[in-house]
Design a protein around this motif. Structure first.
Motif, PDB file in Angstrom:
ATOM      1  N   GLY A 108       0.829  -1.195   0.000  1.00  0.00           N
ATOM      2  CA  GLY A 108       0.000   0.000   0.000  1.00  0.00           C
ATOM      3  C   GLY A 108       0.868   1.251   0.000  1.00  0.00           C
ATOM      4  N   SER A 109       0.256   2.385  -0.019  1.00  0.00           N
ATOM      5  CA  SER A 109      -1.186   2.496   0.073  1.00  0.00           C
ATOM      6  C   SER A 109      -1.898   2.467  -1.276  1.00  0.00           C
ATOM      7  CB  SER A 109      -1.551   3.798   0.796  1.00  0.00           C
ATOM      8  OG  SER A 109      -1.122   4.939   0.064  1.00  0.00           O
ATOM      9  N   SER A 110      -1.140   2.501  -2.379  1.00  0.00           N
ATOM     10  CA  SER A 110      -1.751   2.457  -3.709  1.00  0.00           C
ATOM     11  C   SER A 110      -2.034   1.006  -4.092  1.00  0.00           C
ATOM     12  CB  SER A 110      -0.843   3.129  -4.744  1.00  0.00           C
ATOM     13  OG  SER A 110      -0.551   4.458  -4.382  1.00  0.00           O
ATOM     14  N   SER A 111      -2.665   0.292  -3.186  1.00  0.00           N
ATOM     15  CA  SER A 111      -2.875  -1.148  -3.340  1.00  0.00           C
ATOM     16  C   SER A 111      -3.769  -1.463  -4.533  1.00  0.00           C
ATOM     17  CB  SER A 111      -3.478  -1.724  -2.058  1.00  0.00           C
ATOM     18  OG  SER A 111      -4.650  -0.999  -1.679  1.00  0.00           O
ATOM     19  N   GLY A 112      -4.914  -0.785  -4.617  1.00  0.00           N
ATOM     20  CA  GLY A 112      -5.848  -1.076  -5.682  1.00  0.00           C
ATOM     21  C   GLY A 112      -5.302  -0.771  -7.064  1.00  0.00           C
ATOM     22  N   SER A 113      -4.593   0.339  -7.207  1.00  0.00           N
ATOM     23  CA  SER A 113      -4.031   0.696  -8.512  1.00  0.00           C
ATOM     24  C   SER A 113      -3.000  -0.333  -8.961  1.00  0.00           C
ATOM     25  CB  SER A 113      -3.401   2.087  -8.449  1.00  0.00           C
ATOM     26  OG  SER A 113      -4.390   3.088  -8.297  1.00  0.00           O
ATOM     27  N   ALA A 114      -2.148  -0.796  -8.031  1.00  0.00           N
ATOM     28  CA  ALA A 114      -1.150  -1.798  -8.376  1.00  0.00           C
ATOM     29  C   ALA A 114      -1.808  -3.126  -8.733  1.00  0.00           C
ATOM     30  CB  ALA A 114      -0.175  -1.976  -7.219  1.00  0.00           C
ATOM     31  N   VAL A 115      -2.788  -3.536  -7.957  1.00  0.00           N
ATOM     32  CA  VAL A 115      -3.466  -4.807  -8.217  1.00  0.00           C
ATOM     33  C   VAL A 115      -4.222  -4.750  -9.543  1.00  0.00           C
ATOM     34  CG1 VAL A 115      -5.367  -6.276  -7.432  1.00  0.00           C
ATOM     35  CG2 VAL A 115      -3.582  -5.576  -5.831  1.00  0.00           C
ATOM     36  N   ALA A 116      -4.875  -3.624  -9.839  1.00  0.00           N
ATOM     37  CA  ALA A 116      -5.591  -3.492 -11.105  1.00  0.00           C
ATOM     38  C   ALA A 116      -4.658  -3.673 -12.294  1.00  0.00           C
ATOM     39  CB  ALA A 116      -6.288  -2.136 -11.171  1.00  0.00           C
ATOM     40  N   VAL A 117      -3.463  -3.102 -12.214  1.00  0.00           N
ATOM     41  CA  VAL A 117      -2.499  -3.232 -13.308  1.00  0.00           C
ATOM     42  C   VAL A 117      -1.932  -4.648 -13.354  1.00  0.00           C
ATOM     43  CG1 VAL A 117      -0.267  -2.433 -14.182  1.00  0.00           C
ATOM     44  CG2 VAL A 117      -1.951  -0.778 -13.347  1.00  0.00           C
ATOM     45  N   ALA A 118      -1.584  -5.200 -12.201  1.00  0.00           N
ATOM     46  CA  ALA A 118      -1.026  -6.553 -12.169  1.00  0.00           C
ATOM     47  C   ALA A 118      -2.018  -7.584 -12.676  1.00  0.00           C
ATOM     48  CB  ALA A 118      -0.590  -6.896 -10.743  1.00  0.00           C
ATOM     49  N   ALA A 119      -3.315  -7.352 -12.453  1.00  0.00           N
ATOM     50  CA  ALA A 119      -4.361  -8.279 -12.887  1.00  0.00           C
ATOM     51  C   ALA A 119      -4.824  -7.998 -14.313  1.00  0.00           C
ATOM     52  CB  ALA A 119      -5.551  -8.186 -11.933  1.00  0.00           C
ATOM     53  N   ASP A 120      -4.201  -7.059 -14.999  1.00  0.00           N
ATOM     54  CA  ASP A 120      -4.549  -6.671 -16.362  1.00  0.00           C
ATOM     55  C   ASP A 120      -5.976  -6.130 -16.459  1.00  0.00           C
ATOM     56  OD1 ASP A 120      -4.041  -6.183 -19.046  1.00  0.00           O
ATOM     57  OD2 ASP A 120      -4.612  -8.205 -19.691  1.00  0.00           O
ATOM     58  N   LEU A 121      -6.401  -5.439 -15.418  1.00  0.00           N
ATOM     59  CA  LEU A 121      -7.666  -4.715 -15.453  1.00  0.00           C
ATOM     60  C   LEU A 121      -7.440  -3.260 -15.837  1.00  0.00           C
ATOM     61  CD1 LEU A 121      -9.273  -6.111 -12.162  1.00  0.00           C
ATOM     62  CD2 LEU A 121      -9.599  -6.926 -14.514  1.00  0.00           C
ATOM     63  N   ALA A 122      -6.186  -2.845 -15.853  1.00  0.00           N
ATOM     64  CA  ALA A 122      -5.776  -1.499 -16.248  1.00  0.00           C
ATOM     65  C   ALA A 122      -4.357  -1.582 -16.769  1.00  0.00           C
ATOM     66  CB  ALA A 122      -5.878  -0.523 -15.083  1.00  0.00           C
ATOM     67  N   ASP A 123      -3.970  -0.591 -17.562  1.00  0.00           N
ATOM     68  CA  ASP A 123      -2.597  -0.518 -18.075  1.00  0.00           C
ATOM     69  C   ASP A 123      -1.760   0.503 -17.316  1.00  0.00           C
ATOM     70  OD1 ASP A 123      -3.119  -2.272 -20.449  1.00  0.00           O
ATOM     71  OD2 ASP A 123      -4.506  -0.638 -20.917  1.00  0.00           O
ATOM     72  N   ILE A 124      -2.442   1.532 -16.788  1.00  0.00           N
ATOM     73  CA  ILE A 124      -1.789   2.576 -16.007  1.00  0.00           C
ATOM     74  C   ILE A 124      -2.509   2.657 -14.668  1.00  0.00           C
ATOM     75  CG2 ILE A 124      -1.255   5.039 -15.831  1.00  0.00           C
ATOM     76  CD1 ILE A 124      -1.514   5.143 -18.927  1.00  0.00           C
ATOM     77  N   GLY A 125      -1.767   2.576 -13.595  1.00  0.00           N
ATOM     78  CA  GLY A 125      -2.321   2.795 -12.271  1.00  0.00           C
ATOM     79  C   GLY A 125      -1.805   4.105 -11.719  1.00  0.00           C
ATOM     80  N   LEU A 126      -2.715   5.061 -11.504  1.00  0.00           N
ATOM     81  CA  LEU A 126      -2.335   6.329 -10.875  1.00  0.00           C
ATOM     82  C   LEU A 126      -2.520   6.191  -9.376  1.00  0.00           C
ATOM     83  CD1 LEU A 126      -1.658   9.368 -10.773  1.00  0.00           C
ATOM     84  CD2 LEU A 126      -4.070   9.823 -11.299  1.00  0.00           C
ATOM     85  N   GLY A 127      -1.484   6.518  -8.625  1.00  0.00           N
ATOM     86  CA  GLY A 127      -1.554   6.474  -7.169  1.00  0.00           C
ATOM     87  C   GLY A 127      -0.798   7.639  -6.574  1.00  0.00           C
ATOM     88  N   THR A 128      -0.396   7.481  -5.349  1.00  0.00           N
ATOM     89  CA  THR A 128       0.431   8.472  -4.672  1.00  0.00           C
ATOM     90  C   THR A 128       1.549   7.753  -3.947  1.00  0.00           C
ATOM     91  OG1 THR A 128      -0.889   8.407  -2.636  1.00  0.00           O
ATOM     92  CG2 THR A 128      -1.527  10.028  -4.320  1.00  0.00           C
ATOM     93  N   ASP A 129       2.609   8.485  -3.672  1.00  0.00           N
ATOM     94  CA  ASP A 129       3.743   7.925  -2.939  1.00  0.00           C
ATOM     95  C   ASP A 129       4.216   8.967  -1.935  1.00  0.00           C
ATOM     96  OD1 ASP A 129       6.501   7.159  -2.212  1.00  0.00           O
ATOM     97  OD2 ASP A 129       6.288   5.654  -3.787  1.00  0.00           O
TER      98      ASP A 129
END
Length: 386
Positions: A108-129
């Motif tokens: 985390g904390s950008s857990s959902g964005s990373a998982v969406a990209v890793a699962a090929d549900l998205a190509d770009i995950g926008l999050g924060t760091d």
């Protein structure tokens, strides 16, 4: 969209318009639920924030830039509560599932964005760091992760945690996609001057010797000069981590003080405990921490001013399982902050990417001078990131 990985917030769909053509027109975009998107609420991983949010009338400028470049919005993604953790859990909305290894945390904390990209549900995950919230989940999910130069991207309509360290960031599966994102958000093109790679022994001593040796051997095999130094700083990694954590906790309290005072019972106990730690800091502790940060930033500037890129492992230890005890999560967070804090304290960009010839789930990072973000992609290609 079928989301068996629990990556997205379960909001009703709203129409989010994107340009029909553009440099990102073939990419699907997942947006961390810290950014405003018109037609959606913004919860920041908090039930209390969601209840007070309402539907946002405007889209965050950075998100709009991506839409204008042709990216197609596919949903808002889950985050740790208030973006204040590195684990990926959330007592209100659940923990996303790591597609690479469902037994492990997603990070985390950008857990959902990373998982969406890793699962090929998205190509770009926008999050924060802030303290590693892009880099850590990218590493755990086997992705490319980019923490930009601090202050280089528009952060309006983005809920803050610790402004001294907060930056928007991205995850992708391929370097080609990351390079396209960098160009779309206006990062300067890479210089054609070949940098040297700096290896600091105190950093690599934090990880398993066998993995460190393989990483260093891979760096030496690239067609780039390699330099070595005993330590990255006159300060120990532990002292740097303490200074970073002190500033982070102090600012996190200031950003969330009103929410905590209004509804302390609505905040998860572990998040509330960290907020309270920030409330108890005195001015002297924060001043000392900021003095260390300033001195360290100067030291890094001197290294990187010599056309150098610092190579380092992304994480100091393997990710724990999702059902690990709280003390295991705390130990993991503490160990990883010693490496993750370097970019935050210096304000410099960091690119993380998986290493395929090392056993296990291993991620390497490159830390560069401010505004050399695009160069990090070039260097990553030289050291075999793709």
């Amino acid at each position: 969209m079928r989301d068996r990985w629990n990556a997205f917030m379960p909001y009703p769909d709203a129409d989010v318009v994107h340009a029909a053509t553009g440099p990102l027109s073939r990419f699907r975009l997942a947006v961390k639920d810290l950014f405003d998107v018109a037609g959606y609420p913004t919860a920041a991983g908090s039930a209390a924030v969601l209840a007070a949010s309402g539907i946002k009338p405007l889209t965050a400028p950075l998100v709009q830039t991506l839409l204008d470049a042709g990216a197609c919005f596919v949903g808002k993604t889950k985050t740790d509560e208030l973006a204040y953790s590195l684990i990926g859990g959330n007592i209100h909305f659940g923990m996303p599932i790591n597609p690479r290894d469902p037994t492990l945390i997603p990070g985390g904390s950008s857990s959902g964005s990373a998982v969406a990209v890793a699962a090929d549900l998205a190509d770009i995950g926008l999050g924060t760091d802030t303290s590693g919230s892009i880099r850590l989940p990218a590493a755990v999910n086997g992705l490319i992760g980019w923490r930009p130069t601090h202050g280089s991207l528009d952060d309006r309509a983005l809920r803050p945690l610790a402004p001294s360290f907060d930056v928007p960031g991205f995850v992708t599966r391929r370097l080609e996609a990351m390079a396209a994102v960098m160009s779309a958000v206006g990062m300067p093109a890479a210089s054609d001057q070949l940098p040297s790679i700096l290896i600091a022994e105190d950093i690599f001593e934090t990880i398993d010797d066998r993995v460190a040796d393989k990483m260093i051997a891979g760096l030496r095999s690239a067609a780039m000069p390699v330099r070595r130094t005993g330590a990255i700083s006159s300060f120990s990694l532990a002292d740097l981590a303490l200074a970073f954590t002190t500033i982070l906790q102090g600012e996190a309290w200031e950003c969330n003080k009103t929410l905590f005072e209004q509804a302390p019972e609505a905040i998860a106990p572990d998040i509330a405990a960290r907020l309270l730690s920030g409330s108890r800091l005195d001015d002297g502790q924060v001043r000392e921490a900021r003095a260390i940060a300033k001195l360290f930033s100067g030291e890094i500037d001197r290294w990187l001013g010599e056309n150098v890129v610092v190579a380092l492992p992304t994480l100091a230890m393997s990710a724990p399982t999702r059902d690990a005890e709280p003390e295991n999560f705390a130990a993991f967070r503490s160990a990883c902050i010693k490496l993750l804090c370097l970019s935050g304290l210096s304000g410099c960009p960091q690119l993380v990417f998986p290493i395929t010839d090392c056993a296990g789930n291993v991620s390497l990072s490159l830390l560069g001078a401010r505004r050399t973000d695009s160069m990090l992609v070039y260097v990553a290609r030289q050291v075999g990131a793709e």
